[in-house]
Design an enzyme around this catalytic site. Structure first.
Site, PDB file in Angstrom:
ATOM      1  N   ASP A  99     -15.812  -0.930   8.714  1.00  0.00           N
ATOM      2  CA  ASP A  99     -16.443  -1.952   7.138  1.00  0.00           C
ATOM      3  C   ASP A  99     -16.646  -2.435   7.938  1.00  0.00           C
ATOM      4  O   ASP A  99     -16.544  -3.550   8.558  1.00  0.00           O
ATOM      5  CB  ASP A  99     -14.874  -2.409   6.165  1.00  0.00           C
ATOM      6  CG  ASP A  99     -14.054  -0.954   6.019  1.00  0.00           C
ATOM      7  OD1 ASP A  99     -14.286   0.203   6.118  1.00  0.00           O
ATOM      8  OD2 ASP A  99     -13.206  -1.338   6.039  1.00  0.00           O
ATOM      9  N   GLU A 126     -14.233  -5.164   9.086  1.00  0.00           N
ATOM     10  CA  GLU A 126     -12.199  -5.117   9.917  1.00  0.00           C
ATOM     11  C   GLU A 126     -12.463  -3.734   9.804  1.00  0.00           C
ATOM     12  O   GLU A 126     -13.454  -2.812   9.779  1.00  0.00           O
ATOM     13  CB  GLU A 126     -11.328  -5.511   8.318  1.00  0.00           C
ATOM     14  CG  GLU A 126     -11.816  -4.341   7.277  1.00  0.00           C
ATOM     15  CD  GLU A 126     -10.374  -4.288   6.288  1.00  0.00           C
ATOM     16  OE1 GLU A 126      -9.683  -3.677   6.628  1.00  0.00           O
ATOM     17  OE2 GLU A 126     -10.859  -4.826   5.194  1.00  0.00           O
ATOM     18  N   ARG A 146     -11.719   3.587  11.192  1.00  0.00           N
ATOM     19  CA  ARG A 146     -12.489   3.591  10.112  1.00  0.00           C
ATOM     20  C   ARG A 146     -12.826   1.732  10.463  1.00  0.00           C
ATOM     21  O   ARG A 146     -12.028   0.776  10.517  1.00  0.00           O
ATOM     22  CB  ARG A 146     -12.215   3.621   8.856  1.00  0.00           C
ATOM     23  CG  ARG A 146     -13.134   3.935   7.694  1.00  0.00           C
ATOM     24  CD  ARG A 146     -13.290   4.030   6.564  1.00  0.00           C
ATOM     25  NE  ARG A 146     -12.716   2.644   6.401  1.00  0.00           N
ATOM     26  CZ  ARG A 146     -11.887   2.690   5.225  1.00  0.00           C
ATOM     27  NH1 ARG A 146     -11.014   3.980   5.276  1.00  0.00           N
ATOM     28  NH2 ARG A 146     -11.785   1.458   4.097  1.00  0.00           N
ATOM     29  N   GLU A 175       0.523  -1.129  -0.074  1.00  0.00           N
ATOM     30  CA  GLU A 175       0.622   0.002   0.122  1.00  0.00           C
ATOM     31  C   GLU A 175       0.698   0.811   0.059  1.00  0.00           C
ATOM     32  O   GLU A 175       0.838   2.292   0.645  1.00  0.00           O
ATOM     33  CB  GLU A 175      -0.838   0.249   1.202  1.00  0.00           C
ATOM     34  CG  GLU A 175      -1.762  -0.886   0.808  1.00  0.00           C
ATOM     35  CD  GLU A 175      -2.782  -1.089   2.717  1.00  0.00           C
ATOM     36  OE1 GLU A 175      -3.599  -0.138   2.048  1.00  0.00           O
ATOM     37  OE2 GLU A 175      -2.792  -2.273   3.182  1.00  0.00           O
ATOM     38  N   SER A 228      -6.775  -2.341   2.027  1.00  0.00           N
ATOM     39  CA  SER A 228      -7.154  -1.958   0.370  1.00  0.00           C
ATOM     40  C   SER A 228      -7.561  -2.549  -0.522  1.00  0.00           C
ATOM     41  O   SER A 228      -7.407  -2.365  -1.795  1.00  0.00           O
ATOM     42  CB  SER A 228      -5.622  -0.787  -0.059  1.00  0.00           C
ATOM     43  OG  SER A 228      -5.027   0.071   0.311  1.00  0.00           O
ATOM     44  N   TYR A 255      -9.356   3.162  -5.635  1.00  0.00           N
ATOM     45  CA  TYR A 255      -8.394   3.644  -5.954  1.00  0.00           C
ATOM     46  C   TYR A 255      -8.164   4.420  -7.369  1.00  0.00           C
ATOM     47  O   TYR A 255      -8.155   6.111  -7.980  1.00  0.00           O
ATOM     48  CB  TYR A 255      -6.995   3.440  -5.827  1.00  0.00           C
ATOM     49  CG  TYR A 255      -7.159   3.046  -4.775  1.00  0.00           C
ATOM     50  CD1 TYR A 255      -6.952   4.661  -3.454  1.00  0.00           C
ATOM     51  CD2 TYR A 255      -7.005   1.810  -3.844  1.00  0.00           C
ATOM     52  CE1 TYR A 255      -6.937   3.917  -2.012  1.00  0.00           C
ATOM     53  CE2 TYR A 255      -7.534   1.515  -2.197  1.00  0.00           C
ATOM     54  CZ  TYR A 255      -6.649   2.357  -1.517  1.00  0.00           C
ATOM     55  OH  TYR A 255      -7.257   1.923  -0.169  1.00  0.00           O
ATOM     56  N   GLY A 285      -7.069   5.252   4.797  1.00  0.00           N
ATOM     57  CA  GLY A 285      -6.524   6.784   3.932  1.00  0.00           C
ATOM     58  C   GLY A 285      -6.816   8.212   3.881  1.00  0.00           C
ATOM     59  O   GLY A 285      -8.176   8.027   4.404  1.00  0.00           O
ATOM     60  N   ASN A 342      -9.237  -0.669  10.244  1.00  0.00           N
ATOM     61  CA  ASN A 342      -8.347  -0.136   9.611  1.00  0.00           C
ATOM     62  C   ASN A 342      -8.158   1.660  11.045  1.00  0.00           C
ATOM     63  O   ASN A 342      -8.711   2.254  11.199  1.00  0.00           O
ATOM     64  CB  ASN A 342      -8.765   0.463   8.302  1.00  0.00           C
ATOM     65  CG  ASN A 342      -9.400   0.203   7.080  1.00  0.00           C
ATOM     66  OD1 ASN A 342      -9.029  -0.612   6.361  1.00  0.00           O
ATOM     67  ND2 ASN A 342     -10.816  -0.298   7.179  1.00  0.00           N
TER      68      ASN A 342
END
Length: 307
Positions: free
Chosen positions: A254, A267, A252, A19, A147, A213, A273, A269
């Protein structure tokens, strides 16, 4: 906010994980925002000389903008603890746990938090049996990547074997998760508060690296379209998932809906980002916070304790 309180700030970005390019973009955006706010900030591309560069710079605080193994998994956090430098985000234990999807799911399952059924994949397994046990269609993931790197959908034995081989190139630990057919949401956490949820929509098979992305047709809906009661339920679940790992500061979570309309945790994070187009800044904007304000609030949470 009095930015002089932060002193000299090191922004760690780049690194050596898969990443790296995303991290470079995040770190550059963070660095520009800090400097724009008048903070004395310097960027460090986190290589093997990281410790010596930090010792030479002697910052007062560190903003971690590293994604993936080596930067988001407790490794850098442990080095910063050793150096006595306050840093943003979760501590060593929480970072390591959140980076490992398998152990995260074990913990959630033990606590009774909802997460999709899963299996750890190994060479020579009965792939047909795995598919049968997990409902016929699965999502294959490297357990320690982010990612959406190395992820693939599989609904035949041949596809599952191929997906396992591809994912294993990103680490020996690979899981298969029962396919979730409902909508996907993400909830940003900042200093103990859940920000407005975002619904993710893509015309691709799932929200993969390209959708995140490279595509310009991925849709991010905020407000997310849930009723106030359901969004409150989603936020409460996300905070519980975040806290269960000992996470702190910001991050964050998800989540997806299964075929029955129930939330299932995917998950956490711990270093999401941080470009102008990333999800946490998007949620911050929905709550009335611009990118510069968000970066300063994250920096203000920098600590050096457990977690």
């Amino acid at each position: 906010m009095n930015v002089e309180q932060f002193g000299k700030v090191a922004v760690l970005y780049g690194g050596t994980s898969a990443e790296r390019e995303v991290s470079l973009a995040s770190g550059t955006a963070v660095l520009n925002a800090l400097r724009g706010a008048g903070v004395d900030a310097e960027g460090i591309d986190a290589g093997r000389d990281l410790v010596s560069r930090l010792e030479e710079m002697s910052p007062d605080r560190v903003f971690i903008a590293l994604h993936g193994p080596g930067g988001e998994d407790g490794t850098v956090q442990g080095a910063l603890e050793f150096l006595g430098l306050p840093y943003t985000g979760s501590g060593v234990l929480a970072s390591a746990l959140a980076m490992d999807k398998w152990r995260t799911k074990l913990l959630w399952r033990g606590l009774g938090l909802p997460t999709a059924r899963f299996a750890v994949l190994r060479e020579g397994m009965d792939w047909s049996r795995v598919l049968e046990d997990l409902g016929g269609t699965v999502m294959v993931k490297p357990a320690r990547e982010g990612s959406s790197i190395g992820m693939a959908k599989a609904d035949t034995s041949e596809q599952l074997a191929a997906a396992w081989r591809a994912a294993a190139r990103h680490g020996s630990s690979v899981i298969a998760e029962a396919w979730l057919s409902g909508a996907e949401y993400t909830v940003a956490i900042l200093n103990g508060e859940a920000l407005p949820a975002i619904k993710l929509e893509t015309d691709r098979g799932f929200y993969d690296y390209e959708a995140k992305y490279l595509r310009d047709d991925t849709r991010y809906l905020c407000p997310c379209g849930l009723t106030p009661e359901r969004e409150a339920e989603l936020k409460t679940l996300s905070l519980s998932a975040f806290d269960s790992l000992g996470c702190r500061g910001w991050g964050r979570v998800d989540v997806m809906l299964d075929g029955s309309g129930e939330f299932q945790l995917l998950e956490v994070n711990t270093v999401p980002g941080m470009t102008d187009h990333s999800l946490v800044p998007m949620a911050a904007r929905a709550s009335g916070m611009d990118f510069g304000q968000l970066v300063l609030r994250i920096l203000a949470t920098a600590g050096d304790g457990e977690g």
